[in-house]
Design a protein around this motif. Sequence first.
Motif, PDB file in Angstrom:
ATOM      1  N   ARG A  53      45.208  39.167  47.973  1.00 47.16           N
ATOM      2  CA  ARG A  53      46.011  38.711  46.834  1.00 47.16           C
ATOM      3  C   ARG A  53      46.170  39.851  45.841  1.00 47.16           C
ATOM      4  O   ARG A  53      45.457  40.862  45.918  1.00 47.16           O
ATOM      5  N   ARG A  54      47.094  39.686  44.914  1.00 50.46           N
ATOM      6  CA  ARG A  54      47.170  40.614  43.790  1.00 50.46           C
ATOM      7  C   ARG A  54      46.026  40.326  42.821  1.00 50.46           C
ATOM      8  O   ARG A  54      45.603  39.173  42.657  1.00 50.46           O
ATOM      9  N   GLY A  55      45.547  41.363  42.177  1.00 52.69           N
ATOM     10  CA  GLY A  55      44.543  41.166  41.146  1.00 52.69           C
ATOM     11  C   GLY A  55      45.179  40.633  39.879  1.00 52.69           C
ATOM     12  O   GLY A  55      46.396  40.664  39.696  1.00 52.69           O
ATOM     13  N   LYS A  56      44.331  40.121  38.986  1.00 50.55           N
ATOM     14  CA  LYS A  56      44.792  39.605  37.697  1.00 50.55           C
ATOM     15  C   LYS A  56      44.507  40.627  36.601  1.00 50.55           C
ATOM     16  O   LYS A  56      43.458  41.282  36.630  1.00 50.55           O
ATOM     17  N   VAL A  64      39.463  53.822  34.767  1.00 47.96           N
ATOM     18  CA  VAL A  64      39.496  52.589  35.549  1.00 47.96           C
ATOM     19  C   VAL A  64      40.708  52.663  36.475  1.00 47.96           C
ATOM     20  O   VAL A  64      41.814  52.998  36.042  1.00 47.96           O
ATOM     21  N   SER A  65      40.487  52.358  37.745  1.00 48.30           N
ATOM     22  CA  SER A  65      41.548  52.479  38.748  1.00 48.30           C
ATOM     23  C   SER A  65      41.843  51.137  39.403  1.00 48.30           C
ATOM     24  O   SER A  65      41.156  50.729  40.354  1.00 48.30           O
ATOM     25  N   PRO A  66      42.847  50.435  38.924  1.00 47.54           N
ATOM     26  CA  PRO A  66      43.241  49.163  39.532  1.00 47.54           C
ATOM     27  C   PRO A  66      44.068  49.388  40.795  1.00 47.54           C
ATOM     28  O   PRO A  66      44.532  50.489  41.072  1.00 47.54           O
ATOM     29  N   ALA A  67      44.253  48.302  41.527  1.00 50.63           N
ATOM     30  CA  ALA A  67      45.152  48.320  42.678  1.00 50.63           C
ATOM     31  C   ALA A  67      45.912  47.004  42.746  1.00 50.63           C
ATOM     32  O   ALA A  67      45.312  45.934  42.763  1.00 50.63           O
ATOM     33  N   TYR A  68      47.215  47.100  42.772  1.00 52.73           N
ATOM     34  CA  TYR A  68      48.111  45.974  43.016  1.00 52.73           C
ATOM     35  C   TYR A  68      47.770  44.765  42.144  1.00 52.73           C
ATOM     36  O   TYR A  68      47.432  43.686  42.631  1.00 52.73           O
ATOM     37  N   ILE A  69      47.891  44.967  40.848  1.00 56.03           N
ATOM     38  CA  ILE A  69      47.621  43.918  39.871  1.00 56.03           C
ATOM     39  C   ILE A  69      48.928  43.213  39.517  1.00 56.03           C
ATOM     40  O   ILE A  69      50.000  43.826  39.518  1.00 56.03           O
ATOM     41  N   ALA A  70      48.850  41.940  39.196  1.00 60.92           N
ATOM     42  CA  ALA A  70      50.038  41.154  38.844  1.00 60.92           C
ATOM     43  C   ALA A  70      50.500  41.519  37.437  1.00 60.92           C
ATOM     44  O   ALA A  70      50.108  40.905  36.447  1.00 60.92           O
ATOM     45  N   THR A  71      51.318  42.547  37.361  1.00 64.67           N
ATOM     46  CA  THR A  71      51.861  43.046  36.095  1.00 64.67           C
ATOM     47  C   THR A  71      53.383  43.129  36.202  1.00 64.67           C
ATOM     48  O   THR A  71      53.940  43.039  37.306  1.00 64.67           O
ATOM     49  N   PRO A  72      54.080  43.328  35.080  1.00 63.95           N
ATOM     50  CA  PRO A  72      55.532  43.509  35.159  1.00 63.95           C
ATOM     51  C   PRO A  72      55.937  44.655  36.084  1.00 63.95           C
ATOM     52  O   PRO A  72      56.988  44.586  36.728  1.00 63.95           O
ATOM     53  N   MET A  73      55.101  45.712  36.173  1.00 64.12           N
ATOM     54  CA  MET A  73      55.433  46.841  37.032  1.00 64.12           C
ATOM     55  C   MET A  73      55.440  46.430  38.505  1.00 64.12           C
ATOM     56  O   MET A  73      56.384  46.732  39.237  1.00 64.12           O
ATOM     57  N   THR A  74      54.407  45.696  38.949  1.00 64.98           N
ATOM     58  CA  THR A  74      54.397  45.279  40.354  1.00 64.98           C
ATOM     59  C   THR A  74      55.352  44.113  40.593  1.00 64.98           C
ATOM     60  O   THR A  74      55.862  43.953  41.706  1.00 64.98           O
ATOM     61  N   ASP A  75      55.614  43.322  39.553  1.00 68.57           N
ATOM     62  CA  ASP A  75      56.643  42.282  39.681  1.00 68.57           C
ATOM     63  C   ASP A  75      57.992  42.916  40.032  1.00 68.57           C
ATOM     64  O   ASP A  75      58.711  42.438  40.916  1.00 68.57           O
ATOM     65  N   GLU A 123      51.532  44.855  55.124  1.00 67.36           N
ATOM     66  CA  GLU A 123      52.043  46.131  55.621  1.00 67.36           C
ATOM     67  C   GLU A 123      51.565  47.334  54.817  1.00 67.36           C
ATOM     68  O   GLU A 123      51.335  48.409  55.389  1.00 67.36           O
ATOM     69  N   ASN A 124      51.452  47.181  53.503  1.00 69.55           N
ATOM     70  CA  ASN A 124      51.187  48.326  52.637  1.00 69.55           C
ATOM     71  C   ASN A 124      49.792  48.372  52.032  1.00 69.55           C
ATOM     72  O   ASN A 124      49.310  49.435  51.663  1.00 69.55           O
ATOM     73  N   ARG A 125      49.146  47.214  51.890  1.00 73.04           N
ATOM     74  CA  ARG A 125      47.803  47.180  51.301  1.00 73.04           C
ATOM     75  C   ARG A 125      46.876  46.314  52.166  1.00 73.04           C
ATOM     76  O   ARG A 125      46.280  45.360  51.700  1.00 73.04           O
ATOM     77  N   PRO A 126      46.730  46.661  53.429  1.00 74.33           N
ATOM     78  CA  PRO A 126      45.948  45.814  54.341  1.00 74.33           C
ATOM     79  C   PRO A 126      44.461  45.786  54.020  1.00 74.33           C
ATOM     80  O   PRO A 126      43.743  44.905  54.506  1.00 74.33           O
TER      81      PRO A 126
END
Length: 265
Positions: free
Chosen positions: A228-231, A184-195, A219-222
Amino acid sequence: MDLGLSGKVAVVTGGDSGIGKATAELLACEGAKVAVIDRTSQSLEQAAKEIGQFGEVFAVQADLTKPEEVESAKHQILARFGTVHILVHAAGITGATGDFLELSDEAWYKTIEIDLMGAVRTCRAFIGAMRKVGWGRVILISSEDAVQPYPEEMPYCACKAAVLNLAKNLSKAYAKDGVLVNAVSPAYIATPMTDAMMEKLSKQMNVSFDEAIASFLEENRPHIELKRRGKPEEVASVIAFLCSERSSFVLGSNWRVDGGSVTSL
């Protein structure tokens, strides 16, 4: 929809937060017995309490960069539950970032040890139990970065591409034993890592956290069309399906949960 997970034993690495925790909660809700592995005892214990509201949970502290600790985790889980049917490997780090020419071997090795070798070690530890019972599901968490790389995150991108290859190889090796492996390949999910990434960006730009997110999206994820960030729960839903009886003809695939971020099919 009944996913057929009642009584199954699931192991979730990186289970103290983010996608791992959301997955552990959902699997517990579906009746699975869940073992969560993480290296930080305090956050792991808190997560286990919260996951325990939905079903049976067993917390195991282990550092996936240390083979002996992975083996110890395996023995603890098998002693508790007798077997393992499901492995969700969600543990990972962003790792070293910056100009390729300035990244040291040590910076690469740290990312490889966690993001790639962590997957290798946990699969090696738990697939054997699945083969014995003739039923298994392995879900390796990769990333959009595996197929749409970003030069400033090169070690992470390379490791996640390797995870996709690992999943495909394992799917071919153990399908005959009833063990189905997918990624499974997520992108830009609201996690501690992206926080943490956004907190760093907000300081660099001298803007608020929310403004940093908006800037990063633009700028980076157009190509994240939902803007929005994923959940974590949105990724967990896909993982739970792949863990289930309902995914009995799904093998060696890569499921993207990326809001459209990857620009190709």
